[in-house]
Write an enzyme that holds these catalytic residues in place. Structure first.
Site, PDB file in Angstrom:
ATOM      1  N   THR A   1       0.810  -1.205   0.152  1.00  0.00           N
ATOM      2  CA  THR A   1      -0.020   0.155   0.119  1.00  0.00           C
ATOM      3  C   THR A   1       1.048   1.458  -0.513  1.00  0.00           C
ATOM      4  O   THR A   1       0.981   1.894  -0.739  1.00  0.00           O
ATOM      5  CB  THR A   1      -1.027  -0.238   0.944  1.00  0.00           C
ATOM      6  OG1 THR A   1      -0.009   0.131   2.167  1.00  0.00           O
ATOM      7  CG2 THR A   1      -2.131  -0.722   1.458  1.00  0.00           C
TER       8      THR A   1
ATOM      9  N   THR B   1      -1.199  -1.632   7.824  1.00  0.00           N
ATOM     10  CA  THR B   1      -1.332  -3.543   8.497  1.00  0.00           C
ATOM     11  C   THR B   1      -0.150  -4.543   8.153  1.00  0.00           C
ATOM     12  O   THR B   1       0.312  -3.652   7.133  1.00  0.00           O
ATOM     13  CB  THR B   1      -2.600  -3.894   7.198  1.00  0.00           C
ATOM     14  OG1 THR B   1      -4.153  -3.752   7.287  1.00  0.00           O
ATOM     15  CG2 THR B   1      -2.868  -5.614   7.110  1.00  0.00           C
TER      16      THR B   1
ATOM     17  N   GLU C   1       6.592   4.527   8.234  1.00  0.00           N
ATOM     18  CA  GLU C   1       6.669   5.858   7.375  1.00  0.00           C
ATOM     19  C   GLU C   1       7.728   6.501   8.135  1.00  0.00           C
ATOM     20  O   GLU C   1       7.655   7.391   9.132  1.00  0.00           O
ATOM     21  CB  GLU C   1       4.846   5.703   7.690  1.00  0.00           C
ATOM     22  CG  GLU C   1       4.062   5.048   6.839  1.00  0.00           C
ATOM     23  CD  GLU C   1       3.096   5.357   7.367  1.00  0.00           C
ATOM     24  OE1 GLU C   1       1.843   4.842   6.927  1.00  0.00           O
ATOM     25  OE2 GLU C   1       2.421   5.748   8.505  1.00  0.00           O
TER      26      GLU C   1
ATOM     27  N   ASN D   1       0.580  10.571   7.745  1.00  0.00           N
ATOM     28  CA  ASN D   1      -0.785  10.525   8.980  1.00  0.00           C
ATOM     29  C   ASN D   1      -1.345  11.486   8.722  1.00  0.00           C
ATOM     30  O   ASN D   1      -2.494  11.464   9.093  1.00  0.00           O
ATOM     31  CB  ASN D   1      -0.301   9.748  10.084  1.00  0.00           C
ATOM     32  CG  ASN D   1       0.290   7.882   9.850  1.00  0.00           C
ATOM     33  OD1 ASN D   1      -0.060   7.629   8.943  1.00  0.00           O
ATOM     34  ND2 ASN D   1       1.757   8.410   9.911  1.00  0.00           N
TER      35      ASN D   1
END
Lengths: 418, 418
Positions: free
Chosen positions: B163, B200, B290, B413
């Site tokens: 993703t 995930t 991230e 985020n």
């Protein structure tokens, strides 16, 4: 690093009344920087009772160990205080044996200045850690402060204990105890974790009510549960967190009854006002969270128990993903589900409902069909966001305060070296 | 949002060998976006055993519940698998009853395409949550994939399940089992939590070794303990974390012995290689955290027990203050002390030593006198930082991987709406 006042700072700052039996003075002792006010001395009349709660850290600072020992201490001075010395600039934490010597020397200097026993001196420090605190810097300074202390120095005192706080935090309440009016004044400092070293939450509460030390301790212990203990900025716990309360008993002269049992029914209004001061101060700490642009209230209801609701609320309030979503004004209920799920507490996905500022976005384990994206987006622009989670399992309910997580937090704490 | 490959991506990407008994195919089913590869089908020969470990979330996704049920399932197909369907674009999490219907329909379509029972179909989904997954999109697609699957599609497969990962994650090992060579291939996806919805971690391991389902489960359960379970990006846990392992047993044709007991001594080298693949993949997830610019290894030794060392290591690895300090290339050991203290595990402040990349900055509860600021500053520029904490209490030792916390994490985020 930004020095602008938090956009969430209260606009309504109270005039702080005097508390009979308390005098305050501040000075620049050059603890870390020259010319910056970094010491607060609070002088307390004879007979003042004291209580305290502290960090749960297994590596507490030397002043925290000092205060704990004095509160436990036996002898005639047990539960009594005559002076509080608070310094910023150096936390006297992780300083080994010299830390202990430093607290002893500070207390000696203060005791001599005030004319009391070292057993009646309480200490708190905030600032850089791992550096020895040179207590000889208090020599002379504390004696001058003891001579010049006045009853009306509250705002200066609140400023003296600030580190990266963007505004001083004070709260006050007056309330009847028996037929007499008594006053409660409080101050706090704390803004998450403080660049470039260690965070600390310090708070000091003063009242003229005649309360035994045991009553004061009971009030504190119960009072922090839903205030300072229901607050998180970043899930990190300082080695120095200190909350001390002092009751001078001066209001006895006006007819206030002496309270020696926490269950005394005459204490009811006082208790409420006392908790109110704690709640006010702890909310101000959340409002000054490092980099905060939004105050966030997490409400969990329908949990199996209140402790279970607390754990789930804390899991939500400490989730970086929830906090960054709030910063982005995104009603990201998926992340709230994630945080509920990871708390490890009883939860049934298919009974969960979630709302943001009163708008329900999820119910019965799926997206609420009536949920209007535009309406929610508009609501998320507010400076205060309430996230409410209904678990549908029982009657457990709790509430936790936090703030959003912004790039400013990283700037403040990242200490980027160039 | 940045699409640049993480600076911590491995430079050495292995050529993935085939695994006898496994065929792979990918397609664009239009789950969320048109034209993006979003479905992976793995075809497994008859007799392939299966094992799995899943998220500990109390609010797991529908595919997680599906897999758990199939692993527990009774009957002749228990512990056997013929197909795995993985999709990105939609996590099928928090989708209520439609989520369950969706997993059942997907399994039906896959079973028909493959020619097996739905009991032998395993599912994993990643992507947006709270949106119904329209399983009819798999109709036709899975039949085509079943026909076109080939043994050499490993890199495409690893890409199909990404993703916000910035690079595909694969690992491989070959090792002797008895006198035969067997192969282990693995792939993973995960980068902390995935914008704009749910994170995930998915991982799939394949081997041609002839292992019973119980042996495979035992290997997985023990293997994750020091690999995937010793990894944290931001302390947040997905509702969808899934790690599945499949053993086709094809190597039996080359003389590999069939292993039915986890304690079989012939399994020793295989076990080591299997754990190595898990460790490799989990480190790649940390390297793709991230916004990560540094890989951080937290080593805690001298704790009272290994679980105690783990708790302390996790407290350090999850501390926003420690992680922002690393991002700022600041050897801020005070924050490490803080994180040790808040873990709630046995620790003696005055016995603590802390080093960064082998340079000791604190010992015996205070600053190390030999500590050279310049030397440490230089060391903190490295892309990998080891924080070692020696507690001096016992023999408990553990290690956790994480990454630093940068502004990029907030950007990814925060989903700033303009």
């Amino acid at each position: 690093m930004s020095t602008a006042v938090s956009p969430l700072a209260p606009t309504d700052v109270p005039d702080m009344p005097v508390i009979a039996g308390v005098k305050l003075a501040t000075a620049a002792a050059g603890i870390r920087y020259k010319g910056r006010t970094d010491v607060l001395l609070a002088l307390l009349d004879k007979g003042t009772t004291v209580a305290g709660v502290f960090t749960k850290s297994k590596c507490p600072s030397a002043p925290v160990e000092w205060c704990r020992a004095k509160l436990k201490g036996a002898g005639s001075s047990k539960g009594l205080a005559r002076a509080v010395v608070v310094n910023s600039g150096n936390a006297n934490a992780f300083t080994g044996k010299t830390g202990k010597q430093s607290t002893a020397l500070t207390a000696q200097i203060a005791a001599k200045a005030v004319g009391c026993s070292t057993e009646e001196v309480f200490l708190a420090s905030t600032g850089v850690i791992g550096e020895p605190l040179d207590a000889t810097k208090f020599d002379g300074v504390l004696a001058t402060l003891a001579e010049t202390a006045t009853p009306d120095h509250w705002m200066d005192a609140a400023k003296a204990i600030m580190t990266t706080d963007t505004f001083p935090k004070v709260a006050t309440a007056t309330v009847k105890l028996g037929k007499a009016r008594v006053t409660i004044n409080g101050m706090a400092k704390g803004a998450g974790m403080i660049m470039p070293d260690m965070a600390t939450m310090l708070s000091f509460i003063f009242t003229d009510a005649p309360l035994s030390a045991a009553v004061l301790q009971s009030l504190l212990k119960t009072g922090v549960e839903d205030t300072f203990n229901a607050l998180t900025i970043d899930g990190d716990t300082s080695t120095s967190d200190t909350l001390l309360a002092f009751a001078t008993g001066a209001a006895a002269a006006n007819g206030a009854p002496k309270i020696t049992r926490a269950s005394d029914p005459r204490l009811k209004a006082f208790t409420k006002a006392f908790y109110g001061v704690l709640a006010d101060l702890s909310e101000q700490v959340a409002r000054d969270g490092e980099g905060a642009r939004k105050l966030v209230e997490v409400v969990v209801e329908g949990a199996t128990t209140k402790p279970s609701a607390r754990k789930i609320a804390m899991s939500i309030a400490n989730s970086p993903l929830v906090k960054t979503a709030i910063a982005g004004e995104d009603a990201n209920w998926g992340r709230v589900v994630m945080a509920v799920g990871k708390a490890g507490e009883p939860a049934n996905r298919d009974k969960l409902s979630i709302s943001f500022n009163g708008i329900r976005v999820a119910k019965s384990g799926a997206r609420d069909p009536s949920y209007n994206e535009k309406e929610v987006s508009e609501a998320m622009k507010a400076p205060k966001i309430e996230i409410k989670v209904a678990l549908g399992l029982g009657k457990g309910r709790d509430r936790v305060l936090t703030c959003d997580l912004t790039k400013e937090y990283i700037t403040i704490n990242g200490d980027y070296r160039s």
